[in-house]
Design an enzyme around this catalytic site. Sequence first.
Site, PDB file in Angstrom:
ATOM      1  CD  GLU A  49      -2.744  -1.132   2.288  1.00 26.55           C
ATOM      2  OE1 GLU A  49      -3.969  -1.019   2.222  1.00 26.55           O
ATOM      3  OE2 GLU A  49      -2.169  -1.539   3.339  1.00 26.55           O
ATOM      4  CE1 TYR A  50       5.921   5.522   2.489  1.00 24.95           C
ATOM      5  CE2 TYR A  50       6.920   4.196   0.991  1.00 24.95           C
ATOM      6  CZ  TYR A  50       6.969   5.272   1.605  1.00 24.95           C
ATOM      7  OH  TYR A  50       7.621   6.220   1.759  1.00 24.95           O
ATOM      8  CG  ASP A  51       5.914  -0.305  -2.676  1.00 23.92           C
ATOM      9  OD1 ASP A  51       6.670   0.606  -2.196  1.00 23.92           O
ATOM     10  OD2 ASP A  51       6.049  -1.457  -2.658  1.00 23.92           O
ATOM     11  CB  SER A  96      16.016   4.283  -1.058  1.00 22.54           C
ATOM     12  OG  SER A  96      15.065   3.442  -0.870  1.00 22.54           O
ATOM     13  CD  GLU A 127      23.750  -7.823  -3.381  1.00 22.61           C
ATOM     14  OE1 GLU A 127      23.222  -7.414  -2.904  1.00 22.61           O
ATOM     15  OE2 GLU A 127      25.188  -8.025  -3.674  1.00 22.61           O
ATOM     16  CE  LYS A 129      14.179  -4.087  -1.349  1.00 19.58           C
ATOM     17  NZ  LYS A 129      13.690  -3.605   0.002  1.00 19.58           N
ATOM     18  CG  ASP A 131      11.254  -7.328   5.022  1.00 15.78           C
ATOM     19  OD1 ASP A 131      11.520  -6.022   5.026  1.00 15.78           O
ATOM     20  OD2 ASP A 131      10.167  -7.784   5.039  1.00 15.78           O
ATOM     21  NE  ARG A 150      17.606   4.357   4.234  1.00 15.91           N
ATOM     22  CZ  ARG A 150      16.764   3.823   3.221  1.00 15.91           C
ATOM     23  NH1 ARG A 150      17.103   3.760   2.183  1.00 15.91           N
ATOM     24  NH2 ARG A 150      15.340   3.845   3.538  1.00 15.91           N
ATOM     25  CD  GLU A 185      18.245  -4.557   4.966  1.00 16.99           C
ATOM     26  OE1 GLU A 185      18.904  -3.811   4.568  1.00 16.99           O
ATOM     27  OE2 GLU A 185      16.937  -4.693   4.972  1.00 16.99           O
ATOM     28  CE1 TYR A 237      22.659  -2.980   1.836  1.00 13.97           C
ATOM     29  CE2 TYR A 237      21.658  -5.045   2.599  1.00 13.97           C
ATOM     30  CZ  TYR A 237      21.883  -3.760   2.584  1.00 13.97           C
ATOM     31  OH  TYR A 237      21.011  -2.816   3.061  1.00 13.97           O
ATOM     32  CE  LYS A 302      23.079  -4.212  -4.193  1.00 10.67           C
ATOM     33  NZ  LYS A 302      23.811  -4.560  -2.957  1.00 10.67           N
ATOM     34  CE  LYS A 326      10.177  -3.052  -2.033  1.00  6.56           C
ATOM     35  NZ  LYS A 326       8.943  -2.315  -1.420  1.00  6.56           N
ATOM     36  CB  CYS A 420     -24.508   1.063  18.409  1.00  2.07           C
ATOM     37  SG  CYS A 420     -22.911   1.362  19.019  1.00  2.07           S
ATOM     38  CB  CYS A 423     -24.859   2.724  22.825  1.00  4.76           C
ATOM     39  SG  CYS A 423     -25.225   3.309  21.163  1.00  4.76           S
ATOM     40  CB  CYS A 438     -23.074   4.573  16.576  1.00 10.70           C
ATOM     41  SG  CYS A 438     -23.889   5.012  18.026  1.00 10.70           S
ATOM     42  CB  CYS A 443     -22.079   5.684  21.246  1.00 11.39           C
ATOM     43  SG  CYS A 443     -21.438   4.021  20.843  1.00 11.39           S
TER      44      CYS A 443
HETATM   45  S1  IVH Z   1      21.895  -2.080  -1.855  1.00  8.86           S
HETATM   46  C1  IVH Z   1      22.649   2.352  -3.071  1.00  8.86           C
HETATM   47  N1  IVH Z   1      21.393  -4.445  -1.497  1.00  8.86           N
HETATM   48  O1  IVH Z   1      16.740  -2.461   0.579  1.00  8.86           O
HETATM   49  C2  IVH Z   1      22.005   0.788  -2.437  1.00  8.86           C
HETATM   50  N2  IVH Z   1      20.031  -3.023  -0.280  1.00  8.86           N
HETATM   51  O2  IVH Z   1      14.832  -0.468  -0.778  1.00  8.86           O
HETATM   52  C3  IVH Z   1      22.129   0.249  -1.314  1.00  8.86           C
HETATM   53  N3  IVH Z   1      18.186  -4.103   0.945  1.00  8.86           N
HETATM   54  O3  IVH Z   1      17.727   0.372   1.912  1.00  8.86           O
HETATM   55  C4  IVH Z   1      21.226  -0.641  -0.815  1.00  8.86           C
HETATM   56  N4  IVH Z   1      18.667  -6.185   0.661  1.00  8.86           N
HETATM   57  O4  IVH Z   1      17.676  -1.602   3.519  1.00  8.86           O
HETATM   58  C5  IVH Z   1      21.050  -3.545  -1.109  1.00  8.86           C
HETATM   59  N5  IVH Z   1      21.046  -7.081  -1.186  1.00  8.86           N
HETATM   60  C6  IVH Z   1      20.904  -5.694  -0.871  1.00  8.86           C
HETATM   61  C7  IVH Z   1      19.611  -5.285   0.075  1.00  8.86           C
HETATM   62  C8  IVH Z   1      19.322  -4.078   0.196  1.00  8.86           C
HETATM   63  C9  IVH Z   1      17.909  -5.377   1.363  1.00  8.86           C
HETATM   64  C10 IVH Z   1      17.465  -3.101   1.717  1.00  8.86           C
HETATM   65  C11 IVH Z   1      18.204  -1.803   2.334  1.00  8.86           C
HETATM   66  C12 IVH Z   1      17.841  -0.672   1.290  1.00  8.86           C
HETATM   67  C13 IVH Z   1      16.463  -1.100   0.900  1.00  8.86           C
HETATM   68  C14 IVH Z   1      16.210  -0.253  -0.262  1.00  8.86           C
END
Ligand code: IVH
Length: 680
Positions: A49-51, A96, A127, A129, A131, A150, A185, A237, A302, A326, A420, A423, A438, A443
């Site tokens: 939802e944030y995205d 980010s 790699e 990602k 969490d 960060r 991380e 990483y 990357k 994602k 309700c 109440c 209500c 209430c």
């Molecule tokens: S590289 C400039 N590698 O994802 C690049 N980030 O959405 C720096 N994260 O803030 C991040 N696994 O907290 C990188 N293998 C990975 C990662 C990773 C998780 C997180 C990290 C970053 C966020 C970005």
Amino acid sequence: MLSLGRYCIWVPSQPEKNIEQHIKDLRENIVFHNNLYYGDDTPQISDGEYDELYRELVALEEEYPEFITPDSPTQKVNTFLQSSFSPVEHLVPMLSLDNAFSDEDLRSWRDRVVKVLGSEEVDFVVEPKMDGLAISLVYEDGKLIRGATRGDGSTGEDVTENIKSISTIPHVLKDVPDLMEVRGEVYMPIRAFEALNDRQRENEAKVFANPRNAAAGSLRVKDSSITASRDLGFFAYQIGQLSDQSVISSHNQTLELFHRSGLPVNEKIINADSIDKAFEQCRHLESMRHSLPYEIDGVVIKVDDFALREKLGFTSRFPRWAIAYKFPPEEKTTLLHDIKVSVGRTGRATPFAVLEPVFVGGSTVSMATLHNEDEVARRNVRPGDTVIVRKAGDVIPEVVGPIESLRPKDSKAWKFPKKCPSCSKPLIRPEGEAQHRCWNVKCPARISTGIEYFASRGAMDIEGLGGKRILQFLDQGLISDVADIYSITKEQLLELEKTKDKSADNLISAIEKSKSQPLWRLLVAFGIRHVGPQAAKALSSNYEDIHAIANAKLEELENLEGLGDVIARSVKDFFALDSNDDLVKRLELAGVNVRGEKQESSRISNEFDSFTFVLTGTLPSYTREQIAEMIVARGGKVSSSISKNTSYLIAGDKAGSKLTKAEALDVEILDEEQFLKLIN
Ligand code: IVH
């Protein structure tokens, strides 16, 4: 706008005003959720939802660049509200990653990379990602001297002591350059997360929503022995600052250096010489995500070669040489036991699903909102159904719909209750509205949720005064509205069941502390319709106290920067009620701060007494707020929209529709320099 030769006719455009307001709301909302996510470790919406919110803001700002402000979350890295740790300036900003949600997004990222580099030959590193939360580790002469979160990307929090207590992070590295900053991380393995929550439940302490929040909550504590007890993991990483750049020229070499020197590196990292191979790995990691001992929410791709990275460069938030793919949200099926209705502080009655607990998207779900009567019908769900529950990453779960083939033969469609649940007064759905309400202001459910909102973190922030406590106080007749909170005594608390001396002291001091909260928090705490932190701050910074706000004319409120006619109307309606006026008086009498930030003494002249200014665009040396202060200090007014009553428009870079409208209405336009001359 209609263009007739060199003349322009201004056609008032209401939708555009709405868009500007909508963009503002989105921004405020995103910042609010950023703060919950980064500052409190207690998010209220899912990553998905944030995205979505974020993508909507990006799309609108692309379409209406005139509404971009420098403080927009799209223009800077996420920030957090406040911190009790010392600030640390990062040696190199911690950016980010841009997101990809599909195969297509990934391909278009790769096409951009190929276009900039002018070559199809690009090697990628793929790699998991993780969490968890990003941290920076600084090693001097191989010794760990600092660990930081960060934060907002340029300034983080100094959590060195806590970092040092994580057993998987080495204090000393072998054979590394004099200065080396490592990024990676911190995460909590799933087993550790489950064990921690079991302990928390036993101790009646806060249960964490998912391993990421648990990791963040464990790192951002004052006592490093708590961090040490939480079994946190770490993967390196990314390289930050490095005193001898010649030792590495690619990401592969970086990971090798990390590994050689003793830092943990994820074993699932692979090389890919094409985007197809990278995508294959995304699918592979997605299919095995639940068999991993830690949570991943996607895959990071990357560019390997540093020379190519340099050519690609950065945007203000992201490197162009990396992207995060994602994972899509997850779904599970479970039994819907019942549909119940809860009543909130405004009387809004919301149906919700009571579910057989199910583990989905990283946490256990036992309830999910169904929003309103029409949504229940649209989803076609009934008590007794087997339903699909969806969770985009975490926190807010959703009931997608039933598996109709599994519906019991004797099941009946659900009907919205007539009374309700709190109440027993009628629940009424006004014509043309989706929501039942209500209408009983007395209430108990409305009163308790209203008080809970008043005391909540985003409002008066009274720690320890949550839902259960409030119900207990209401039951015992200790309070009947928010002003009563301030007459509770320690003796009264000690008479209540399960209240220890220390927790009574803590609550009394939290209540006392809240008396000196800034006025904007009190305004938010009242729950005035449409008044969020931004509008509340606009009010409190423009008036001396709450009485001046209550007595302000509607037109005056409408013209305040950051308000608008809908909010202004709502503020007027709130203060027009005698009961609210009485509440304000009682709060003031109890010692709650009602003073705003506007000081009469800040007035330095009356030269702009009858002038109204509008500000737009980015100014070269001052922010719009600073210029607004200069105007107000000279008796002028600052308004958010151009009209024929506007005296001057002060326009900077990227001025959009306001500039065009000012030209059309013949309003005098000044740049920053001309304005500064005017006041001198
Ligand atoms: S590289 C400039 N590698 O994802 C690049 N980030 O959405 C720096 N994260 O803030 C991040 N696994 O907290 C990188 N293998 C990975 C990662 C990773 C998780 C997180 C990290 C970053 C966020 C970005």
